[in-house]
Design a protein around this motif. Structure first.
Motif, PDB file in Angstrom:
ATOM      1  N   THR A 134      57.947  29.035  52.890  1.00 40.64           N
ATOM      2  CA  THR A 134      57.720  27.960  52.211  1.00 40.64           C
ATOM      3  C   THR A 134      58.314  28.282  50.653  1.00 40.64           C
ATOM      4  N   GLY A 135      58.823  29.645  50.643  1.00 43.28           N
ATOM      5  CA  GLY A 135      59.338  30.093  49.356  1.00 43.28           C
ATOM      6  C   GLY A 135      58.143  30.252  48.079  1.00 43.28           C
ATOM      7  N   ILE A 136      57.023  30.362  48.747  1.00 42.48           N
ATOM      8  CA  ILE A 136      55.653  30.509  47.757  1.00 42.48           C
ATOM      9  C   ILE A 136      55.628  32.141  47.748  1.00 42.48           C
ATOM     10  N   SER A 137      55.770  32.858  46.270  1.00 38.78           N
ATOM     11  CA  SER A 137      55.637  34.344  46.432  1.00 38.78           C
ATOM     12  C   SER A 137      54.338  34.528  45.836  1.00 38.78           C
ATOM     13  N   THR A 138      53.584  35.382  46.792  1.00 42.28           N
ATOM     14  CA  THR A 138      52.082  35.545  46.519  1.00 42.28           C
ATOM     15  C   THR A 138      51.869  37.015  46.468  1.00 42.28           C
ATOM     16  N   VAL A 139      50.856  37.603  46.212  1.00 45.20           N
ATOM     17  CA  VAL A 139      50.517  39.092  46.093  1.00 45.20           C
ATOM     18  C   VAL A 139      49.299  39.300  47.021  1.00 45.20           C
ATOM     19  N   PRO A 140      49.598  40.026  48.383  1.00 44.50           N
ATOM     20  CA  PRO A 140      48.515  40.104  49.380  1.00 44.50           C
ATOM     21  C   PRO A 140      47.373  40.906  48.628  1.00 44.50           C
ATOM     22  N   GLY A 141      46.231  40.580  49.302  1.00 45.75           N
ATOM     23  CA  GLY A 141      44.918  40.938  48.619  1.00 45.75           C
ATOM     24  C   GLY A 141      44.962  42.585  48.848  1.00 45.75           C
ATOM     25  N   SER A 142      45.680  43.083  49.593  1.00 45.61           N
ATOM     26  CA  SER A 142      45.716  44.576  49.955  1.00 45.61           C
ATOM     27  C   SER A 142      46.045  45.153  48.582  1.00 45.61           C
ATOM     28  N   GLY A 143      47.159  44.584  47.792  1.00 43.80           N
ATOM     29  CA  GLY A 143      47.347  45.290  46.466  1.00 43.80           C
ATOM     30  C   GLY A 143      46.284  45.298  45.260  1.00 43.80           C
ATOM     31  N   PHE A 144      45.328  44.471  45.789  1.00 50.24           N
ATOM     32  CA  PHE A 144      44.176  44.446  44.795  1.00 50.24           C
ATOM     33  C   PHE A 144      43.040  45.357  45.022  1.00 50.24           C
ATOM     34  N   GLY A 145      42.785  45.566  46.440  1.00 45.65           N
ATOM     35  CA  GLY A 145      41.591  46.193  46.919  1.00 45.65           C
ATOM     36  C   GLY A 145      40.921  45.007  47.443  1.00 45.65           C
ATOM     37  N   GLN A 146      40.393  45.473  48.725  1.00 52.08           N
ATOM     38  CA  GLN A 146      39.581  44.215  49.266  1.00 52.08           C
ATOM     39  C   GLN A 146      38.533  45.079  50.264  1.00 52.08           C
TER      40      GLN A 146
END
Lengths: 480, 480
Positions: free
Chosen positions: A423-435
């Motif tokens: 889709t071209g949508i560039s997000t950040v995976p939750g693992s980058g923030f901790g979960q």
């Protein structure tokens, strides 16, 4: 022989730190963009990059401050309203030689005074300009304060999980220990004091001295606003545990629910009265990058210190001095942010219209996004009360987790990469923030233009639902 | 119980670092200024604070970049020349949403390309934009690179003495070891390779691994330009000793003697050919704060990496990302600095006249100051070949040293404080930069306005000669 700057000879703390907001996903998105793919960068809260227009009045003022020779032009009034011109003269008079001169390392005294007046109006308690330092963005301030605190691996900093990775990255870089406390997703990312105490007990049992606690209010990536009751509990906790509170309040103007307003940690602290109000050490951070300003590229921020010993303030002043001074144009943006046009000023109506327009649209976008995520298969998402992020939980089927493993990827990274490619949508995976273990998220900003939002959410839903179908079907199939 | 942020609980490295440029003298000068005394701040190279006017063309461009809505105004040509307008469109097209959007953490790719082209024109060798990172001033870049290198107290960084205290302060802050090498005052602050080898041998005997070497060329505070022969010796030394060279070249446009031009470390490195040109690791620093620009308050700089391993470049990119991006307006100043108006452009004549005027005046001021110091009793001073400082040696009589001791002051601090109180001239004592045992200096910038310079030097001479008389007489008297 390996060279001095070869990877194996670098500072280990540098190698260990992770910064997911500009990590693998961002790098892949940049590559795809180079190859000609249209990318929707929602990895970072960067409103102007997604089409938000700057507020006119502050830009007029800073533009004219950059070109003060235009003040002598009799036609200046054609381009700049009289109240902007007055502000230009005011701010230039506060500098020590215009925008090209270094300021004091703490920032221009006159602007620190305006910040103090803003804090007093906001909280109802006086604030001392000598305890306010202007910085080149809030991040720089956070890094300076953590640098003063952290002496080694035995020093622990309480950080919410999920967290904005500025904290984990800086703590790694400084060789300290991150002590996580979990926010409760089922309680709209609220903070549970019992959980906090448990984290501290566990850290202590490992020989870690817990020295500071970070709160991000409104939350990043989680979007919640802390209640007054919660803030009181936190301040009591800090008092009992001799912990300095670092209040990341950069999203204080990004509030989307009237029943849950922003309340500053400092106001609650002062409300609590002595001994707490005189004892708890607090450093609060703010910025020009967020709110309805979104002036990220200007790099302006401040921190305010409460109950910090004068000798420590001097030490922080000294280390601020090494890089000489924060950039002066952004200091003026900060002055304008805390002291905007008032009713009756020529530019008031326009300023008010523009800023309200942005906030109202953000509020609508928060709804479109939350509703969009909640309409997707295996996706649940709390409402964004504040800040500029949505942090949906993605319930990945076991087969998707397995496929990720086979691809050598963390499951949420796997999902986000597929989303990006599709889709071209560039997000950040939750693992980058901790979960929590086994739970997966992604963070996206709510910043794409309001008119683009429905199409983006449709595109997300189409990808997600197909993804889920693929991996759920596959599981079904393999069961036969 | 002491609190978390009480002085005794701070990071020891923070407490230990010293930053004299904004140290005791600066603080006292600020106090006196508050009390109404006229202070001549020559403690820091801050040209605009001493009346230097900004160059018109870059300010026009950045002003209009801040207010891009003015581009739609049919009258914009009344205020801004066509070549400035064209540059505005060019630079805005390089951003990802104007000046309010974060750039890539390394800076805008288009501007890094312009920097690479500038380096190629300057040195005659191609430069790779991917190895150029824009920074919020050169100091930030130096700090990032040192942070990547220093792992602990056993890592040594060779630093010239006298040195600009950015280096000593940052090395302290990062917990590394400063390995001094002395510049030869009697050889106009030249660098003696024998002395350098001796410093390294001594450090090694103490278990220190020497990992990097700093050169400041042109020198700060010493004002010398390194010769090509000297640079070759240095690069050979770095090759033999596996040491990364950090080339602080922020004063490369501040050159006051035709027979001693600036030559970049990178050009000499490339001239030397393989294996050295392919092996020696080099990081070179530049800024918009110096030269004839003096745009200190904007906080713009860059560093260029040569022969640094790609994996290390990635790590440095990662740590640059933590503070998101350097400020964008200063990136545009950098673009304009490396790519200024050309002959035939509308703004060329004005740009050329303004920049030449500043440089010629600085050259005159370098002479007035050196001559002024050399006319004073017990003062000797090398000529300022480059940069913006004068670093006279002050031969303090024994009784002055004794009086300083009695006052609890380092002798040169004692002298500089007296100078400040008597004349309002705010300098930095030589001890802030390092000097040989028993030898005393002060650093002053050559930046006061040309027309004020004779009066300042008269005032200095009057103070100095009376000071010398007082303490020499006293010594004479006490001998009786």
């Amino acid at each position: 022989m390996s060279k001095s700057l070869d990877y194996e000879n670098l500072n280990e703390n540098v190698k260990e730190c992770q910064y997911a907001v500009r990590g693998e996903l961002y790098l892949r998105a940049s590559e795809l963009q180079k190859e000609g793919k249209k990318i929707i960068f929602t990895n970072v809260g960067n409103p102007h990059a997604l089409g938000q227009k700057p507020l006119t009045f502050p830009r007029q003022v800073v533009a004219l401050c950059q070109a003060p020779f235009l003040l002598d032009d009799p036609n200046v009034g054609l381009f700049f309203p009289a109240d902007a011109i007055a502000k230009v003269k005011h701010y230039i008079s506060l500098t020590s030689g215009g925008l090209g001169a270094y300021s004091d390392s703490r920032g221009l005294p006159g602007i620190r005074k305006e910040v103090a007046e803003f804090i007093e109006r906001r909280d109802g308690y006086p604030s001392d300009p000598e305890l306010i330092f202007l910085t080149g963005g809030a991040s720089i301030g956070v890094m300076q304060i953590l640098q003063s605190i952290i002496r080694g691996a035995h020093d622990g900093i309480l950080v919410p999980v999920p967290q904005y990775p500025l904290y984990s990255a800086t703590i790694s870089l400084l060789g300290g220990s991150l002590v996580p406390y979990f926010l409760e997703e089922t309680a709209n990312w609220g903070l549970d004091i019992g959980n906090l105490r448990q984290s501290v007990a566990q850290a202590r049992s490992q020989g870690i001295t817990v020295r500071a606690m970070v709160i991000i209010n409104p939350g990043n990536p989680t979007g919640q606003c802390l209640s007054e009751a919660n803030l009181k509990e936190i301040l009591n906790f800090c008092y009992q545990n001799n912990v300095v509170l670092l209040g990341d309040e950069v999203y204080q103007q990004n509030i989307y629910q009237d029943e849950r307003p922003f309340i500053s940690a400092r106001k609650v602290l002062m409300d609590m009265g002595p001994p707490i109000s005189k004892e708890v050490e607090l450093v609060s951070f703010h910025t020009v990058s967020k709110g309805y300003w979104g002036e990220c590229g200007q790099r302006g921020g401040y921190f305010e210190m409460t109950n910090i010993s004068p000798r420590t303030v001097e030490e922080i002043y000294k280390i601020s001095s090494i890089a000489l001074s924060p950039n002066v144009p952004a200091q003026i943006f900060m002055g304008l942010m805390v002291n905007p046009p008032k009713p009756g000023d020529i530019s008031y109506d326009q300023y008010n219209r523009e800023s309200k327009g942005i906030l109202e649209s953000l509020r609508k976008r928060a709804h479109i996004m939350t509703d969009g995520f909640n309409s997707c298969r295996n996706v649940v998402c709390n409402f964004t009360e504040g800040a500029m992020y949505s942090f949906p939980q993605i319930r990945l089927p076991p087969k998707a987790i397995e496929a990720a493993k086979n691809a050598g990827k963390v499951p949420d990274v796997f999902y986000c990469l597929k989303l990006l490619e599709a889709t071209g949508i560039s997000t950040v995976p939750g693992s980058g923030f901790g979960q929590k273990e086994g739970v997966f998220h992604l963070r996206t900003t709510i910043l794409p233009a309001e008119e683009d939002m429905p199409a983006i959410m449709d595109s997300f839903k189409k990808f997600n639902d197909e993804f889920m179908e693929q991996y759920e079907d596959y599981r079904g199939y393999s069961r036969m």
